[in-house]
Motif scaffolding. Structure first.
Motif, PDB file in Angstrom:
ATOM      1  N   ASP A   1      -4.376   4.111  -2.515  1.00  0.00           N
ATOM      2  CA  ASP A   1      -3.847   4.237  -3.709  1.00  0.00           C
ATOM      3  C   ASP A   1      -4.553   3.782  -4.904  1.00  0.00           C
ATOM      4  N   ALA A   2      -5.211   2.543  -4.752  1.00  0.00           N
ATOM      5  CA  ALA A   2      -5.784   1.849  -5.488  1.00  0.00           C
ATOM      6  C   ALA A   2      -7.269   1.611  -5.179  1.00  0.00           C
ATOM      7  N   VAL A   3      -8.395   1.625  -6.053  1.00  0.00           N
ATOM      8  CA  VAL A   3      -9.525   0.981  -5.811  1.00  0.00           C
ATOM      9  C   VAL A   3     -10.023   0.164  -7.133  1.00  0.00           C
ATOM     10  N   ILE A   4     -10.264  -1.077  -6.777  1.00  0.00           N
ATOM     11  CA  ILE A   4     -10.483  -2.070  -7.738  1.00  0.00           C
ATOM     12  C   ILE A   4     -11.941  -2.492  -7.721  1.00  0.00           C
ATOM     13  N   VAL A   5     -12.447  -2.439  -8.983  1.00  0.00           N
ATOM     14  CA  VAL A   5     -13.963  -2.515  -8.876  1.00  0.00           C
ATOM     15  C   VAL A   5     -14.126  -4.162  -9.468  1.00  0.00           C
ATOM     16  N   GLY A   6     -14.579  -5.235  -8.534  1.00  0.00           N
ATOM     17  CA  GLY A   6     -14.939  -6.334  -8.849  1.00  0.00           C
ATOM     18  C   GLY A   6     -13.860  -7.367  -8.113  1.00  0.00           C
ATOM     19  N   ALA A   7     -14.390  -8.369  -7.413  1.00  0.00           N
ATOM     20  CA  ALA A   7     -13.587  -9.346  -6.719  1.00  0.00           C
ATOM     21  C   ALA A   7     -13.536 -10.572  -7.326  1.00  0.00           C
ATOM     22  N   GLY A   8     -13.360 -10.582  -8.545  1.00  0.00           N
ATOM     23  CA  GLY A   8     -13.275 -11.860  -9.460  1.00  0.00           C
ATOM     24  C   GLY A   8     -11.907 -12.108  -9.617  1.00  0.00           C
ATOM     25  N   ALA A   9     -11.571 -12.931 -10.614  1.00  0.00           N
ATOM     26  CA  ALA A   9     -10.097 -13.394 -10.846  1.00  0.00           C
ATOM     27  C   ALA A   9      -9.161 -12.193 -11.292  1.00  0.00           C
ATOM     28  N   ALA A  10      -9.339 -11.268 -12.107  1.00  0.00           N
ATOM     29  CA  ALA A  10      -8.713 -10.213 -12.248  1.00  0.00           C
ATOM     30  C   ALA A  10      -8.687  -9.262 -11.233  1.00  0.00           C
TER      31      ALA A  10
ATOM     32  N   ALA B   1      -9.295  10.230 -13.247  1.00  0.00           N
ATOM     33  CA  ALA B   1     -10.732   9.913 -12.447  1.00  0.00           C
ATOM     34  C   ALA B   1     -10.101  10.050 -11.106  1.00  0.00           C
ATOM     35  N   ALA B   2     -11.333  10.430 -10.304  1.00  0.00           N
ATOM     36  CA  ALA B   2     -10.890  10.951  -8.913  1.00  0.00           C
ATOM     37  C   ALA B   2     -11.253   9.465  -8.175  1.00  0.00           C
ATOM     38  N   GLY B   3     -12.017   8.628  -8.562  1.00  0.00           N
ATOM     39  CA  GLY B   3     -12.311   7.439  -7.903  1.00  0.00           C
ATOM     40  C   GLY B   3     -13.484   6.868  -8.523  1.00  0.00           C
ATOM     41  N   VAL B   4     -14.502   6.235  -7.672  1.00  0.00           N
ATOM     42  CA  VAL B   4     -15.681   5.659  -8.144  1.00  0.00           C
ATOM     43  C   VAL B   4     -16.716   5.948  -7.181  1.00  0.00           C
TER      44      VAL B   4
ATOM     45  N   MET C   1      -5.531   5.415  -8.410  1.00  0.00           N
ATOM     46  CA  MET C   1      -5.717   4.473  -9.495  1.00  0.00           C
ATOM     47  C   MET C   1      -6.964   3.956  -9.408  1.00  0.00           C
ATOM     48  N   VAL C   2      -7.637   3.903 -10.614  1.00  0.00           N
ATOM     49  CA  VAL C   2      -8.807   3.089 -10.515  1.00  0.00           C
ATOM     50  C   VAL C   2      -8.946   1.726 -11.596  1.00  0.00           C
ATOM     51  N   ILE C   3      -9.029   0.530 -11.120  1.00  0.00           N
ATOM     52  CA  ILE C   3      -8.911  -0.603 -11.875  1.00  0.00           C
ATOM     53  C   ILE C   3     -10.394  -1.201 -11.920  1.00  0.00           C
ATOM     54  N   LEU C   4     -10.574  -1.226 -13.169  1.00  0.00           N
ATOM     55  CA  LEU C   4     -12.105  -1.867 -13.621  1.00  0.00           C
ATOM     56  C   LEU C   4     -11.920  -3.308 -13.810  1.00  0.00           C
ATOM     57  N   ALA C   5     -12.351  -4.209 -12.562  1.00  0.00           N
ATOM     58  CA  ALA C   5     -11.993  -5.666 -13.027  1.00  0.00           C
ATOM     59  C   ALA C   5     -13.366  -6.301 -12.651  1.00  0.00           C
ATOM     60  N   ALA C   6     -14.472  -5.483 -13.090  1.00  0.00           N
ATOM     61  CA  ALA C   6     -16.029  -5.967 -12.998  1.00  0.00           C
ATOM     62  C   ALA C   6     -16.007  -7.121 -14.221  1.00  0.00           C
ATOM     63  N   SER C   7     -17.235  -7.629 -14.293  1.00  0.00           N
ATOM     64  CA  SER C   7     -17.416  -8.554 -15.654  1.00  0.00           C
ATOM     65  C   SER C   7     -17.231  -8.209 -16.973  1.00  0.00           C
ATOM     66  N   THR C   8     -16.867  -8.672 -17.922  1.00  0.00           N
ATOM     67  CA  THR C   8     -17.133  -8.446 -19.218  1.00  0.00           C
ATOM     68  C   THR C   8     -18.374  -7.531 -19.642  1.00  0.00           C
ATOM     69  N   ILE C   9     -19.301  -7.693 -18.932  1.00  0.00           N
ATOM     70  CA  ILE C   9     -20.501  -6.879 -19.050  1.00  0.00           C
ATOM     71  C   ILE C   9     -20.639  -5.681 -18.304  1.00  0.00           C
TER      72      ILE C   9
ATOM     73  N   ASN D   1      -5.263   7.341 -15.398  1.00  0.00           N
ATOM     74  CA  ASN D   1      -5.138   6.519 -14.068  1.00  0.00           C
ATOM     75  C   ASN D   1      -6.187   5.598 -14.123  1.00  0.00           C
ATOM     76  N   LEU D   2      -6.631   5.047 -15.056  1.00  0.00           N
ATOM     77  CA  LEU D   2      -7.755   3.911 -15.319  1.00  0.00           C
ATOM     78  C   LEU D   2      -7.109   2.701 -16.020  1.00  0.00           C
ATOM     79  N   ILE D   3      -7.250   1.647 -15.130  1.00  0.00           N
ATOM     80  CA  ILE D   3      -6.688   0.270 -16.009  1.00  0.00           C
ATOM     81  C   ILE D   3      -8.299  -0.528 -16.069  1.00  0.00           C
ATOM     82  N   ILE D   4      -8.124  -1.121 -17.185  1.00  0.00           N
ATOM     83  CA  ILE D   4      -9.279  -2.110 -17.235  1.00  0.00           C
ATOM     84  C   ILE D   4      -8.893  -3.423 -17.174  1.00  0.00           C
ATOM     85  N   ALA D   5      -9.325  -4.486 -16.677  1.00  0.00           N
ATOM     86  CA  ALA D   5      -9.052  -6.193 -16.651  1.00  0.00           C
ATOM     87  C   ALA D   5     -10.169  -6.843 -16.756  1.00  0.00           C
TER      88      ALA D   5
END
Lengths: 194, 522
Positions: free
Chosen positions: B8-17, B242-245, B261-269, B484-488
């Motif tokens: 259902d969701a792929v999240i990029v980045g395993a930090g706080a967000a 977006a189909a995914g990453v 759903m794609v959630i970009l939660a990598a760093s600010t950079i 279907n893109l969320i940025i965190a």
């Protein structure tokens, strides 16, 4: 493929002094044999260097000793060399914090070459051959960036990187804390003292 | 373990967000895959050593940092599960209402599309969830909000000595609001004040993701794949999906993770870098970048460091927490410093200083070497005190994350950060240094000095806003361009304030994650 399963649940909830295997030890070759040694031990046993030449190492030790007395015997050159030989993500060098683009061995080698060239031009000989007292004006000109001639990485950056490496070994170990009467108070204890 | 072909969701980045999103979405029944390029750290890995702690910083492809006031990317970024929050210091003040309305109030910078009141309930819930310690009444500057669930942390001599200077000048101090437990809380132990926060807190007293949202995410079934370097978003059937990453796994194999759903939660950079590098399909100028603002308005805080000796006193500067023991916000008003300075200022008093490391005792006088350094160290390890003035950096269009000419895994271009403070932001830091010297002198410190201006924290680059023309996402972090893109992450902040960003990062992520779960793909 590495799947993280769950919070491990083994986190120490007090100052339990867990031992971390081989922390602070690096792989060195001594007389052809692979050994895990601290940088000071590696220096004492004349372990082979991976990235730095013997001339680089002598120069780095002289520079580090002039910056932070005690750095030579603590194995500065072997500490830097062993970390330069590691993958970037596993390096323990402060240069990671200074936004110096890898590969970092080129940074150190270029900095040492620039320091030596400046020493020959200003002091009349290789840096490792001059006394710390004679080298003082040259070193003092590095942080403000007024050292001349200088052809290499930014002198302030090189100064800070080596000074911090040396400070790690002279002031950042359990033995150093004890010498300064600063309690170490580890949550998870380093297994060795570099 | 076999990974599903689609989640259902792929999240990029395993930090706080990323961990917070993973917990909320997995607990709502969504299948979740989290991709992170770094190691799968566990609490027991976090060795108490400033030398070892370098392992917790970014270890991937090089980040170039440039500009007149280059951002300290190497020190501020994270690497592996927990991200930068694994080595963060747990100093968690809230933004002020004025931070949300800077342009409306002063005609400078930007406005947020939400107000403090919109975020307040999420601040309150997060502090209850993770356990904040502080004294809300003593923080006379604090905006409306629930009191802290825990009393303030213990203070040591360094904090008491520094506070004398503030009080001598009729300035206030209060215990710093900290995401560190002053008492046992929800199965986690109270802080031991050993001052190793920078190396990661293995006891669980500091609210890093390994003890907050990561366990919840894993328990709810979220899966974490480490060593997975995301290279780009994969276009969907239309430019608005977006189909995914695409990612490169630890074996070097290029793979695709498909998701609704794609959630970009990598760093600010990394977030803007991934978007700018996603040029497939109709995304010729990068994914989610119709505004041309992806990467723009990158912000950081200035740091004015002020030191002094308290000879005859043991300052116990090796005890406490790496963040701060006390705070002052008397000059948080944007124009309160005067003299052409514009922006907020927050003081943080008495962080722990270990003898070595970037924020350690030896670096406090980087100009000293040889016997002078030895003498300095002998004195400073027991008698030095420090306080940091965090200054606001204005959002400027020209400060940015862009792609460099260098390449990383898969031939993907690596990021470059370009940053120069506005002149009025520089004046904030200069004024802070001058003010700090007056304060520490008034407190009786000997031989005070101010260090060079430094930077800390990273915000902006994928700013939220009301209009697609002038921002990258809406107030929930949803892309204006891709449905279907969320940025965190703190990249969403339109202004930086002068507050450490992680509390606001959590509040925004909770608001965004719950909104996403409740209105899935609608």
């Amino acid at each position: 493929m590495q799947i993280e399963q769950a919070f491990d649940g083994l986190a120490p909830n007090r100052r339990t002094l867990l031992k971390s295997a081989a922390f602070g030890l690096f792989a060195f070759k001594v007389a052809g044999a692979d050994m895990l040694l601290s940088p000071a031990e590696a220096r004492a046993r004349r372990a082979a260097l991976s990235k730095l030449s013997a001339e680089d190492a002598a120069r780095l030790e002289a520079f580090g000793e002039a910056l932070v007395p005690g750095a030579r015997a603590a194995g500065l050159a072997h500490f830097v060399d062993a970390n330069l030989a590691r993958p970037h993500g596993e390096s323990l060098l402060t240069v990671r914090y200074l936004d110096v683009l890898p590969p970092h061995h080129t940074f150190y080698k270029a900095g040492l070459a620039a320091l030596d060239a400046a020493s020959r031009a200003v002091l009349g000989g290789p840096f490792e051959g001059v006394s710390a007292a004679a080298a003082r004006p040259l070193i003092a000109a590095m942080l403000p960036g007024t050292i001349a001639p200088w052809t290499g990485p930014p002198p302030a950056l090189f100064y800070l990187a080596v000074r911090s490496d040396a400070a790690d070994l002279v002031y950042g170990t359990r033995a150093a804390f004890a010498r300064m009467q600063v309690p170490y108070m580890a949550h998870i204890e380093p297994a060795t003292d570099w | 373990m076999k990974l599903p072909e689609r989640t259902d969701a792929v999240i990029v980045g395993a930090g706080a967000a990323g961990n917070l999103y993973a917990a909320v979405l997995a607990e709502s029944g969504k299948s979740v895959l989290v991709l992170d390029p770094g190691p799968a750290w566990k609490s027991a890995d976090l060795i108490s050593s400033s030398i070892w702690s370098r392992r917790l910083r970014w270890g991937g492809p090089a980040i170039e940092s440039t500009g007149r006031h280059a951002f300290g990317a190497g020190f501020n970024t994270g690497w592996g599960t927990g991200g930068a929050a694994l080595h963060h210091y747990g100093t968690w003040p809230r933004l002020m209402p004025s931070d949300f309305t800077m342009k409306a109030d002063f005609g400078k910078g930007l406005d947020w599309p939400i107000s403090y009141d919109d975020l307040r309930p999420f601040y309150d819930r997060i502090q209850e969830e993770v356990g904040l310690s502080g004294d809300a009444e003593a923080e006379v500057w604090r905006p409306a909000g629930a009191p802290y669930p825990l009393p303030p942390l213990q203070q040591f001599a360094q904090a008491r000595l520094l506070a004398r200077g503030f009080h001598a000048l009729d300035m206030k101090t209060a215990p710093s609001p900290m995401a560190i437990l002053s008492q046992d809380y929800k199965g986690r132990p109270a802080c031991l004040y050993d001052g190793w926060c920078d190396a990661g807190c293995p006891t669980g007293a500091l609210a890093n993701p390994l003890v907050t949202f990561h366990p919840r995410a894993v328990k709810a079934g979220a899966r974490f794949l480490n060593g997975a370097h995301v290279t780009q978003l994969v276009p969907g059937k239309t430019a608005r999906t977006a189909a995914g990453v695409e990612y490169i796994d630890s074996t070097g194999t290029r793979r695709t993770a498909l998701a609704d759903m794609v959630i970009l939660a990598a760093s600010t950079i990394a977030n803007p870098a991934i978007l700018l590098g996603s040029t497939g399909g109709d995304w010729s100028q990068g994914a989610g970048n119709s505004s041309g603002l992806v990467g723009r308005y990158f912000m950081t805080h200035s740091i004015a460091s002020v030191y002094g000796f308290f000879d005859g006193e043991e300052t116990e500067n090796y005890m406490g927490v790496t963040g701060a023991q006390a705070t002052n916000m008397d000059h948080y008003g944007k124009e309160s410093l005067g003299g052409g300075a514009f922006g907020s200022l927050q003081w943080q008093l008495a962080p722990t200083m270990k003898p070595n490391d970037l924020l350690g005792v030896a670096m406090a006088r980087a100009d000293l070497f040889g016997p002078e350094l030895t003498a300095f160290m002998d004195r400073a390890v027991h008698h030095l005190a420090v306080m940091f003035g965090f200054g606001e950096g204005l959002p400027l269009l020209e400060n940015r994350v862009e792609l460099s000419d260098r390449t990383g895994p898969g031939g993907v271009k690596t990021p470059r950060v370009v940053h120069t403070f506005a002149p009025e932001s520089v004046k904030v830091s200069q004024s802070a240094a001058q003010l700090g010297l007056k304060i520490i002198t008034a407190g009786g410190a000997a031989q005070p000095w101010a260090g060079p201006m430094a930077t800390a924290h990273m915000m902006g680059g994928t700013i939220m806003g009301s209009e697609a023309r002038t921002s990258v996402t809406d107030s929930f972090g949803r892309s204006h361009d891709i449905d279907n893109l969320i940025i965190a992450g703190p990249g969403l902040f339109p202004t930086a304030g002068a507050m450490n960003p992680n509390f606001t990062n959590h509040a925004l992520a909770l608001r965004g994650a719950e909104h996403a779960a409740a209105r899935w793909l609608s």
